[in-house]
Design a protein around this motif. Structure first.
Motif, PDB file in Angstrom:
ATOM      1  N   ALA A  75       0.826  -1.209   0.000  1.00 33.73           N
ATOM      2  CA  ALA A  75       0.000   0.000   0.000  1.00 33.73           C
ATOM      3  C   ALA A  75       0.864   1.266   0.000  1.00 33.73           C
ATOM      4  CB  ALA A  75      -0.941   0.000   1.193  1.00 33.73           C
ATOM      5  N   THR A  76       1.965   1.246   0.746  1.00 35.88           N
ATOM      6  CA  THR A  76       2.844   2.413   0.767  1.00 35.88           C
ATOM      7  C   THR A  76       3.535   2.595  -0.575  1.00 35.88           C
ATOM      8  OG1 THR A  76       3.204   2.054   3.135  1.00 35.88           O
ATOM      9  CG2 THR A  76       4.681   3.583   2.036  1.00 35.88           C
ATOM     10  N   LEU A  77       3.997   1.501  -1.153  1.00 36.36           N
ATOM     11  CA  LEU A  77       4.595   1.589  -2.490  1.00 36.36           C
ATOM     12  C   LEU A  77       3.585   2.109  -3.504  1.00 36.36           C
ATOM     13  CD1 LEU A  77       6.815  -1.598  -2.784  1.00 36.36           C
ATOM     14  CD2 LEU A  77       7.556   0.781  -2.943  1.00 36.36           C
ATOM     15  N   ALA A  78       2.350   1.658  -3.396  1.00 33.24           N
ATOM     16  CA  ALA A  78       1.305   2.122  -4.314  1.00 33.24           C
ATOM     17  C   ALA A  78       1.112   3.630  -4.187  1.00 33.24           C
ATOM     18  CB  ALA A  78       0.000   1.390  -4.038  1.00 33.24           C
ATOM     19  N   ALA A  79       1.088   4.131  -2.969  1.00 33.37           N
ATOM     20  CA  ALA A  79       0.929   5.571  -2.756  1.00 33.37           C
ATOM     21  C   ALA A  79       2.106   6.343  -3.346  1.00 33.37           C
ATOM     22  CB  ALA A  79       0.777   5.856  -1.264  1.00 33.37           C
ATOM     23  N   LEU A  80       3.310   5.813  -3.178  1.00 34.54           N
ATOM     24  CA  LEU A  80       4.494   6.450  -3.768  1.00 34.54           C
ATOM     25  C   LEU A  80       4.403   6.454  -5.295  1.00 34.54           C
ATOM     26  CD1 LEU A  80       7.306   4.884  -1.565  1.00 34.54           C
ATOM     27  CD2 LEU A  80       6.777   7.317  -1.753  1.00 34.54           C
ATOM     28  N   GLU A  81       4.031   5.310  -5.855  1.00 42.73           N
ATOM     29  CA  GLU A  81       3.896   5.219  -7.307  1.00 42.73           C
ATOM     30  C   GLU A  81       2.853   6.213  -7.811  1.00 42.73           C
ATOM     31  OE1 GLU A  81       5.916   3.639  -9.079  1.00 42.73           O
ATOM     32  OE2 GLU A  81       6.580   1.830  -8.074  1.00 42.73           O
ATOM     33  N   SER A  82       1.745   6.298  -7.114  1.00 42.80           N
ATOM     34  CA  SER A  82       0.684   7.224  -7.495  1.00 42.80           C
ATOM     35  C   SER A  82       1.180   8.664  -7.459  1.00 42.80           C
ATOM     36  CB  SER A  82      -0.517   7.038  -6.567  1.00 42.80           C
ATOM     37  OG  SER A  82      -1.526   7.960  -6.880  1.00 42.80           O
ATOM     38  N   GLN A  83       1.895   9.007  -6.392  1.00 44.93           N
ATOM     39  CA  GLN A  83       2.409  10.373  -6.256  1.00 44.93           C
ATOM     40  C   GLN A  83       3.349  10.737  -7.400  1.00 44.93           C
ATOM     41  OE1 GLN A  83       5.442  11.683  -3.216  1.00 44.93           O
ATOM     42  NE2 GLN A  83       3.606  12.589  -2.324  1.00 44.93           N
ATOM     43  N   HIS A  84       4.068   9.769  -7.918  1.00 37.36           N
ATOM     44  CA  HIS A  84       5.020  10.025  -8.995  1.00 37.36           C
ATOM     45  C   HIS A  84       4.439   9.743 -10.380  1.00 37.36           C
ATOM     46  CE1 HIS A  84       8.282  11.103  -6.361  1.00 37.36           C
ATOM     47  NE2 HIS A  84       7.921  10.109  -5.582  1.00 37.36           N
ATOM     48  N   GLY A  85       3.107   9.560 -10.440  1.00 33.49           N
ATOM     49  CA  GLY A  85       2.424   9.430 -11.722  1.00 33.49           C
ATOM     50  C   GLY A  85       2.514   8.070 -12.382  1.00 33.49           C
ATOM     51  N   ARG A  86       2.952   7.065 -11.653  1.00 31.44           N
ATOM     52  CA  ARG A  86       3.043   5.709 -12.207  1.00 31.44           C
ATOM     53  C   ARG A  86       1.764   4.951 -11.823  1.00 31.44           C
ATOM     54  NH1 ARG A  86       8.441   7.013 -10.600  1.00 31.44           N
ATOM     55  NH2 ARG A  86       8.143   6.028  -8.571  1.00 31.44           N
ATOM     56  N   ILE A  87       0.706   5.279 -12.531  1.00 32.53           N
ATOM     57  CA  ILE A  87      -0.637   4.815 -12.195  1.00 32.53           C
ATOM     58  C   ILE A  87      -0.778   3.296 -12.310  1.00 32.53           C
ATOM     59  CG2 ILE A  87      -3.092   5.021 -12.756  1.00 32.53           C
ATOM     60  CD1 ILE A  87      -1.727   7.547 -11.466  1.00 32.53           C
ATOM     61  N   ASP A  88      -0.251   2.706 -13.359  1.00 30.11           N
ATOM     62  CA  ASP A  88      -0.382   1.254 -13.524  1.00 30.11           C
ATOM     63  C   ASP A  88       0.317   0.500 -12.389  1.00 30.11           C
ATOM     64  OD1 ASP A  88      -1.898   1.523 -15.810  1.00 30.11           O
ATOM     65  OD2 ASP A  88      -0.183   1.319 -17.164  1.00 30.11           O
ATOM     66  N   ALA A  89       1.511   0.946 -12.019  1.00 30.77           N
ATOM     67  CA  ALA A  89       2.231   0.308 -10.907  1.00 30.77           C
ATOM     68  C   ALA A  89       1.473   0.510  -9.598  1.00 30.77           C
ATOM     69  CB  ALA A  89       3.646   0.855 -10.801  1.00 30.77           C
ATOM     70  N   ALA A  90       0.921   1.701  -9.399  1.00 34.40           N
ATOM     71  CA  ALA A  90       0.149   1.975  -8.188  1.00 34.40           C
ATOM     72  C   ALA A  90      -1.075   1.069  -8.124  1.00 34.40           C
ATOM     73  CB  ALA A  90      -0.283   3.442  -8.155  1.00 34.40           C
ATOM     74  N   ARG A  91      -1.784   0.950  -9.225  1.00 35.05           N
ATOM     75  CA  ARG A  91      -2.972   0.096  -9.262  1.00 35.05           C
ATOM     76  C   ARG A  91      -2.603  -1.359  -8.945  1.00 35.05           C
ATOM     77  NH1 ARG A  91      -5.300   1.406 -14.096  1.00 35.05           N
ATOM     78  NH2 ARG A  91      -6.651   2.880 -13.075  1.00 35.05           N
TER      79      ARG A  91
END
Length: 130
Positions: A75-91
């Motif tokens: 979940a934390t990695l997903a939030a980081l990915e989302s913050q940096h615009g890496r939507i597919d990785a966040a999802r």
């Protein structure tokens, strides 16, 4: 990783860092130490409204190798990915984190946020009904 453990808030000039309490560092496995630092630092930065550096994700490498199903890590990695615009990785990380009862609510909220940002209303409706 010492650079990740100590930051300077460029807006106020205040320095802040993370430390383990007492001898807790010796009581935790290496992957737990890194996860604790990463999650703690993410929380501090989020509360201060500061962006997390991309390198913060590296603190979770050991945890992912040792416990790939760990919801807090995912979940934390997903939030980081989302913050940096890496939507597919966040999802992907949020979806994996749904399986962990401890992180299920945070993962679901993160997925909802992503679907709203992407204007995927049908997916948002399906997630909201869970």
């Amino acid at each position: 990783m010492a650079a990740i453990e100590r930051f300077i808030d460029r807006r106020s000039g205040d320095a802040f860092g993370l430390q383990f309490f007492g001898n807790s560092r010796q009581q935790l496995a290496e992957w737990e130490q890194q996860r604790a630092l990463g999650a703690g630092l993410w929380a501090v930065l989020a509360r201060k409204g500061l962006p997390a550096p991309p390198a913060l994700g590296r603190l979770f490498d050991t945890a992912l190798q040792s416990r790939p199903e760990d919801g807090l890590t995912l979940a934390t990695l997903a939030a980081l990915e989302s913050q940096h615009g890496r939507i597919d990785a966040a999802r992907q990380h949020y979806t994996q984190a749904l399986a962990d009862p401890v992180s299920h609510a945070a993962a679901l909220a993160g997925l909802l946020d992503l679907t709203y940002r992407m204007a995927d209303w049908e997916q948002a409706r399906q997630l909201a009904e869970r």
